[in-house]
Design a protein around this motif. Structure first.
Motif, short mmCIF file in Angstrom:
data_model
loop_
_atom_site.label_atom_id
_atom_site.label_comp_id
_atom_site.label_asym_id
_atom_site.label_seq_id
_atom_site.Cartn_x
_atom_site.Cartn_y
_atom_site.Cartn_z
N GLY A 4 43.80 77.06 34.07
CA GLY A 4 43.34 78.05 33.09
C GLY A 4 43.73 79.46 33.51
O GLY A 4 43.22 79.98 34.50
N LEU A 5 44.63 80.08 32.78
CA LEU A 5 45.18 81.37 33.20
C LEU A 5 44.15 82.49 33.15
O LEU A 5 44.18 83.41 33.97
N GLN A 6 43.19 82.43 32.20
CA GLN A 6 42.21 83.51 32.11
C GLN A 6 41.33 83.56 33.35
O GLN A 6 41.08 84.63 33.91
N ALA A 7 40.83 82.40 33.79
CA ALA A 7 40.00 82.38 35.00
C ALA A 7 40.80 82.80 36.22
O ALA A 7 40.30 83.52 37.10
N ARG A 8 42.06 82.36 36.28
CA ARG A 8 42.91 82.77 37.40
C ARG A 8 43.12 84.29 37.40
O ARG A 8 43.11 84.94 38.45
N SER A 9 43.28 84.85 36.23
CA SER A 9 43.46 86.29 36.11
C SER A 9 42.18 87.03 36.51
O SER A 9 42.22 88.04 37.23
N ASP A 10 41.03 86.51 36.07
CA ASP A 10 39.75 87.13 36.43
C ASP A 10 39.51 87.09 37.93
O ASP A 10 39.01 88.05 38.53
N ALA A 11 39.84 85.95 38.55
CA ALA A 11 39.65 85.82 39.99
C ALA A 11 40.57 86.78 40.75
O ALA A 11 40.15 87.40 41.74
N LEU A 12 41.81 86.91 40.31
CA LEU A 12 42.75 87.80 40.99
C LEU A 12 42.32 89.25 40.84
O LEU A 12 42.42 90.04 41.78
N ARG A 13 41.80 89.58 39.67
CA ARG A 13 41.26 90.94 39.47
C ARG A 13 40.08 91.19 40.40
O ARG A 13 39.96 92.25 41.02
N GLY A 14 39.18 90.19 40.51
CA GLY A 14 38.05 90.33 41.42
C GLY A 14 38.49 90.49 42.86
O GLY A 14 37.94 91.30 43.61
N ALA A 15 39.51 89.72 43.24
CA ALA A 15 40.02 89.81 44.61
C ALA A 15 40.62 91.19 44.88
O ALA A 15 40.48 91.74 45.98
N TRP A 16 41.31 91.74 43.89
CA TRP A 16 41.86 93.09 44.01
C TRP A 16 40.73 94.09 44.29
O TRP A 16 40.80 94.89 45.24
N LEU A 17 39.66 94.03 43.50
CA LEU A 17 38.55 94.97 43.67
C LEU A 17 37.89 94.79 45.04
O LEU A 17 37.60 95.77 45.73
N CYS A 18 37.64 93.53 45.43
CA CYS A 18 36.98 93.28 46.70
C CYS A 18 37.85 93.71 47.88
O CYS A 18 37.36 94.28 48.85
N GLY A 19 39.16 93.47 47.78
CA GLY A 19 40.06 93.90 48.84
C GLY A 19 40.12 95.41 48.95
O GLY A 19 40.16 95.96 50.06
N ALA A 20 40.10 96.09 47.81
CA ALA A 20 40.11 97.55 47.82
C ALA A 20 38.85 98.10 48.48
O ALA A 20 38.88 99.12 49.16
N CYS A 21 37.73 97.41 48.29
CA CYS A 21 36.47 97.82 48.93
C CYS A 21 36.58 97.70 50.44
O CYS A 21 36.16 98.60 51.18
N LEU A 22 37.13 96.61 50.91
CA LEU A 22 37.32 96.42 52.35
C LEU A 22 38.24 97.50 52.91
O LEU A 22 38.00 98.04 53.99
N GLY A 23 39.28 97.82 52.17
CA GLY A 23 40.24 98.80 52.63
C GLY A 23 39.67 100.20 52.76
O GLY A 23 40.19 101.02 53.51
N ALA A 24 38.59 100.48 52.01
CA ALA A 24 38.03 101.83 51.98
C ALA A 24 36.79 101.99 52.85
O ALA A 24 36.24 103.10 52.92
N THR A 25 36.32 100.92 53.49
CA THR A 25 35.08 101.00 54.25
C THR A 25 35.25 100.38 55.64
O THR A 25 36.29 99.83 55.97
N THR A 26 34.18 100.47 56.41
CA THR A 26 34.17 99.98 57.78
C THR A 26 33.66 98.54 57.82
O THR A 26 32.64 98.22 57.22
N MET A 27 34.36 97.69 58.55
CA MET A 27 33.92 96.30 58.70
C MET A 27 32.69 96.22 59.60
O MET A 27 32.55 97.01 60.53
N SER A 28 31.85 95.22 59.33
CA SER A 28 30.64 95.03 60.13
C SER A 28 30.62 93.63 60.73
O SER A 28 31.68 93.03 60.95
N LEU A 29 29.41 93.11 60.97
CA LEU A 29 29.23 91.88 61.74
C LEU A 29 30.02 90.70 61.20
O LEU A 29 30.63 89.94 61.97
N HIS A 30 30.02 90.51 59.89
CA HIS A 30 30.68 89.34 59.31
C HIS A 30 32.15 89.28 59.71
O HIS A 30 32.64 88.26 60.21
N HIS A 31 32.88 90.36 59.48
CA HIS A 31 34.31 90.35 59.77
C HIS A 31 34.58 90.29 61.27
O HIS A 31 35.56 89.67 61.70
N LYS A 32 33.72 90.92 62.08
CA LYS A 32 33.91 90.84 63.53
C LYS A 32 33.78 89.39 64.00
O LYS A 32 34.58 88.92 64.82
#
Length: 356
Positions: free
Chosen positions: A216-244
């Motif tokens: 289903g292309l719509q769900a794939r597109s929605d997931a990729l958009r969500g991943a873009w937003l989440c990745g941008a958040c990681l790129g702009a902030t400091t990692m904490s316990l989970h990522h360490k």
């Protein structure tokens, strides 16, 4: 009466994004826009055919392929890729694939300064961050450097249609983990919090649909958009316990990256969210639940993800090594991280205590 906004700093990362079905065809234009005429195409061995397609699109602007990218970016692989870039006289790299390939592009950029165009095929989000990592002698070194940030990112949802369902789920939860940590990061901002909440909401809605209908292309597109937003958040902030913890588990024990993020996320959330009420409220809204850690654990397992760190190969005897490394590296976190707290958290995750 209005509530005064808290003081904050927000710095947008300089990159260009091309998003949409079929956008892989725009790779040559992106290279031309950046003035790149000698690109080295990067991929994992499993995605060599996709690398070949990129090479065909680039034509004379491609000077070669390096298809040995591996998870956690081993130092010897990074060195071989840097050598290939220099020997071919590349003036840039095209990284097509998931976090392993994009991470390799970053390693090349860190060493040579060559610009990178990224074409993600998973939801890892590495293409949105200036964070690099290289593994050597059982330790994963990470850092943050603007030189490794992708100059252009081409998001084509059609390239994710072949992403196996299991990998789609764990890759999606990996992205969610970026947003969760961004919500309670010491350098969070209202802008990042909005992006994080929307990214989690988008992925939470898309992943069950992908499991039911992987094409289903719509769900794939929605997931990729969500991943873009989440990745941008990681790129702009400091990692904490989970990522360490994930860096330790991946670098030292070679646990699979996305699966480790998926399993560990509910347990770190259960530890940190009581000290981060605004983050917890945002996640409750995004996930439509009053029990964020329990929801994350149950949903991931229901969608087919591993339920415990033991399922990934970690043993009780490994826990002391993880604790030793984690407490020996200072980092920002909403709650103080003690050896006893880590032992409780890791033992619960080892046994899948929150999973159904």
């Amino acid at each position: 009466m209005t509530t005064q906004q808290p003081s904050f700093t927000y710095e947008a990362l300089p990159m260009r994004v091309v998003f949409g079905a079929g956008s892989m065809a725009q790779i040559p234009q992106e290279a031309e826009r950046l003035g790149l005429r000698r690109l080295l195409v990067l991929s994992t061995p499993a995605q060599e055919k996709l690398a070949e397609q990129a090479e065909t699109l680039l034509g004379e602007a491609c000077v070669g392929r390096f298809t040995e990218a591996r998870m956690h970016v081993p130092a010897d692989v990074a060195a071989a890729a840097v050598k290939a870039a220099r020997e071919t006289g590349a003036d840039g790299c095209l990284a097509i694939g998931g976090g392993s390939t994009i991470g390799l592009g970053k390693a090349i950029a860190l060493e040579t300064g060559l610009p990178v165009i990224s074409v993600p095929t998973t939801y890892a989000g590495s293409e949105m961050t200036p964070i690099w990592g290289v593994t050597e002698n059982g330790r994963k070194r990470t850092g943050r450097d603007r030189s490794v940030l992708s100059r252009s990112v081409v998001y084509d949802p059609e390239l994710t249609l072949g992403l196996p369902v299991g990998m789609s789920v764990t890759s999606g939860f990996n992205a969610v983990a970026h947003a969760v940590e961004a919500l309670y990061a010491p350098d969070a901002s209202p802008i990042i919090s909005l992006m994080a909440e929307d990214g989690v909401r988008s992925l939470a809605a898309a992943l069950p649909t992908i499991v039911e209908d992987p094409l289903g292309l719509q769900a794939r597109s929605d997931a990729l958009r969500g991943a873009w937003l989440c990745g941008a958040c990681l790129g702009a902030t400091t990692m904490s316990l989970h990522h360490k913890l994930c860096h330790i588990l991946g670098g030292t024990f070679d646990l699979p990256h996305a699966e480790t993020h998926t399993v560990l996320l509910p347990y770190v959330a259960a530890f940190n969210l009581p000290a981060a009420p605004a983050a917890e409220q945002a996640l409750r809204r995004a996930l439509a639940t009053d029990d964020v850690p329990g929801h994350l654990a149950r949903t991931s397992v229901e969608l087919g993800a591993p339920r415990s760190l033991a399922d990934l190969g970690l043993t009780q005897g490994d826990v002391d090594e993880v604790i030793g490394q984690a407490v020996g590296r200072p980092y920002a976190n909403p709650r103080p991280v003690t050896s006893d707290a880590l032992r409780f958290l890791l033992t619960a995750a080892l046994n899948g205590a929150l999973a159904p």
